[in-house]
Design a protein around this motif. Structure first.
Motif, PDB file in Angstrom:
ATOM      1  N   VAL A  98       2.531   3.529  11.811  1.00 45.95           N
ATOM      2  CA  VAL A  98       1.602   3.002  10.808  1.00 45.95           C
ATOM      3  C   VAL A  98       2.119   1.759  10.371  1.00 45.95           C
ATOM      4  CG1 VAL A  98       0.789   5.140   9.712  1.00 45.95           C
ATOM      5  CG2 VAL A  98       3.080   3.864   9.084  1.00 45.95           C
ATOM      6  N   VAL A  99       1.355   0.682   9.880  1.00 43.62           N
ATOM      7  CA  VAL A  99       1.712  -0.704   9.908  1.00 43.62           C
ATOM      8  C   VAL A  99       2.787  -0.859   8.779  1.00 43.62           C
ATOM      9  CG1 VAL A  99       0.852  -2.907   8.802  1.00 43.62           C
ATOM     10  CG2 VAL A  99      -0.530  -1.372  10.355  1.00 43.62           C
ATOM     11  N   SER A 100       2.792  -0.283   7.564  1.00 43.93           N
ATOM     12  CA  SER A 100       3.660  -0.498   6.874  1.00 43.93           C
ATOM     13  C   SER A 100       5.095   0.053   6.946  1.00 43.93           C
ATOM     14  CB  SER A 100       3.609   0.391   5.504  1.00 43.93           C
ATOM     15  OG  SER A 100       3.403   1.964   5.650  1.00 43.93           O
ATOM     16  N   ASN A 223      -6.933  -1.241   1.501  1.00 44.67           N
ATOM     17  CA  ASN A 223      -6.889  -0.245   2.768  1.00 44.67           C
ATOM     18  C   ASN A 223      -5.673  -0.345   3.629  1.00 44.67           C
ATOM     19  OD1 ASN A 223      -7.849  -2.459   4.107  1.00 44.67           O
ATOM     20  ND2 ASN A 223      -9.121  -1.296   5.421  1.00 44.67           N
ATOM     21  N   SER A 224      -4.664  -0.765   2.962  1.00 46.67           N
ATOM     22  CA  SER A 224      -3.296  -0.950   3.680  1.00 46.67           C
ATOM     23  C   SER A 224      -2.101  -0.796   2.610  1.00 46.67           C
ATOM     24  CB  SER A 224      -3.517  -2.405   4.431  1.00 46.67           C
ATOM     25  OG  SER A 224      -2.033  -2.850   4.873  1.00 46.67           O
ATOM     26  N   VAL A 225      -1.139  -0.228   3.043  1.00 50.39           N
ATOM     27  CA  VAL A 225       0.001   0.017   2.169  1.00 50.39           C
ATOM     28  C   VAL A 225       0.755  -1.194   2.219  1.00 50.39           C
ATOM     29  CG1 VAL A 225       1.974   1.391   1.832  1.00 50.39           C
ATOM     30  CG2 VAL A 225       0.061   2.503   2.932  1.00 50.39           C
ATOM     31  N   TYR A 226       0.860  -1.850   3.282  1.00 49.98           N
ATOM     32  CA  TYR A 226       1.314  -3.237   3.319  1.00 49.98           C
ATOM     33  C   TYR A 226       0.764  -4.227   2.395  1.00 49.98           C
ATOM     34  CZ  TYR A 226       4.249  -7.199   4.917  1.00 49.98           C
ATOM     35  OH  TYR A 226       4.845  -8.376   4.984  1.00 49.98           O
ATOM     36  N   GLY A 227      -0.714  -4.024   2.434  1.00 48.61           N
ATOM     37  CA  GLY A 227      -1.461  -4.899   1.562  1.00 48.61           C
ATOM     38  C   GLY A 227      -0.988  -4.668  -0.067  1.00 48.61           C
ATOM     39  N   LEU A 228      -1.022  -3.419  -0.311  1.00 51.08           N
ATOM     40  CA  LEU A 228      -0.512  -2.869  -1.600  1.00 51.08           C
ATOM     41  C   LEU A 228       0.626  -3.623  -2.037  1.00 51.08           C
ATOM     42  CD1 LEU A 228      -1.221   0.932  -1.843  1.00 51.08           C
ATOM     43  CD2 LEU A 228      -2.407  -0.904  -2.936  1.00 51.08           C
TER      44      LEU A 228
END
Length: 296
Positions: A98-100, A223-228
């Protein structure tokens, strides 16, 4: 049967449209369409039903897709076996997660692995959707949930805890919550729609301390944990984040640290066909050594 046309057909069937297939094939939409039409002409059958939202396989197309899928998988197994004759790990290794996790935890540690294995070429593929390892969209997956596929070798490698986080800028302006009820006076950022959720219940923090478990209305969705993480860091509000993401981030602190959210299990996953491949074993051993240092 033309092998190149068969590979294009397989990619289009997986993507569900000519437009999406252009990304993976690096071909124009018109070129792909011509190849599919030529294959249908040669086989004298229709392979796709064409409609406004994309493509669906006909019965004949479904049969051809299954056959092509099996052939491509077998050929990639052969390629791996023939290319891994030496005991010393070498060659290309693709890892998806996953990205994060990939951006904040895995990437900073890859340089050490590359120094230990200079003959290997690493490709990191970060995607919140799980890739199909059976056709080698990646060699290894580090997934934040237990895989449903039974034909994968899989091992749980760690538990990932979630806490509520806020930036010092936001908390100095809006106050530090001292109890669960204080959360009702704060702004929250939540996980949005569009990709698979990284946790079983992503909205747990919106219900925390509310009457009848009614969700608070978030001021923003991502819609992204990294964005959060970036939204929290900029001072938009509070959000639930995995602990591993916040360790090296300045000006981010836990709020009500005694409250722990749903726990996520991370799994190390790869196909049975790669069980004895030196590249896989080298990365697995390296990852396990790093996991032993896990402090979250």
């Amino acid at each position: 049967m033309d092998w190149d046309k068969l590979k294009i057909f397989h990619a289009v069937a997986e993507a569900g449209s000519f437009t999406k297939a252009t990304i993976n094939l690096n071909l124009s939409q018109s070129a792909i369409s011509r190849q599919i039409q030529s294959l249908e002409h040669n086989l004298k059958v229709q392979l796709f039903e064409r409609h406004a939202r994309g493509l669906t396989l006909t019965e004949n197309g479904g049969y051809l897709f299954k056959t092509a899928h099996d052939v491509i998988s077998k050929l990639k197994e052969v390629e791996t076996t023939l290319g891994d004759q030496k005991n010393k790990p070498s060659g290309k290794l693709s890892v998806t997660t996953v990205v994060s996790f990939g951006t904040t935890w895995l990437t900073p540690r890859i340089q050490e692995f590359m120094q230990l294995n200079p003959e290997m070429e690493i490709e990191l593929i970060f995607d919140d959707k799980e890739l199909d390892l059976s056709i080698r969209q990646a060699d290894i997956g580090i997934w934040m949930r237990k895989p449903k596929q039974l034909n994968y070798i899989q091992k749980k490698i760690m538990d990932i805890n979630y806490h509520i986080y806020g930036s010092t800028k936001y908390l100095e302006k809006n106050g530090y919550p001292k109890s669960i009820s204080d959360l009702n006076n704060h702004k929250f950022i939540s996980y949005g729609k569009g990709t698979p959720s990284p946790v079983f219940n992503p909205d747990w923090v919106l219900k925390l301390g509310t009457k009848d478990q009614k969700k608070r209305k978030p001021v923003m969705k991502v819609n992204s944990v990294y964005g959060l993480l970036l939204a929290v860091q900029s001072g938009v509000g509070l959000a639930a984040l995995p602990d591993y993401m916040t360790v090296s981030v300045p000006n981010i602190i836990k709020v009500l640290p005694q409250i722990v959210g749903p726990r996520t299990e991370a799994h190390f996953v790869y196909p049975q066909s790669l069980r004895n491949v030196a590249r896989i074993q080298a990365f697995r051993n390296f990852l396990y050594s790093k996991i032993s240092e896990w402090k979250f």
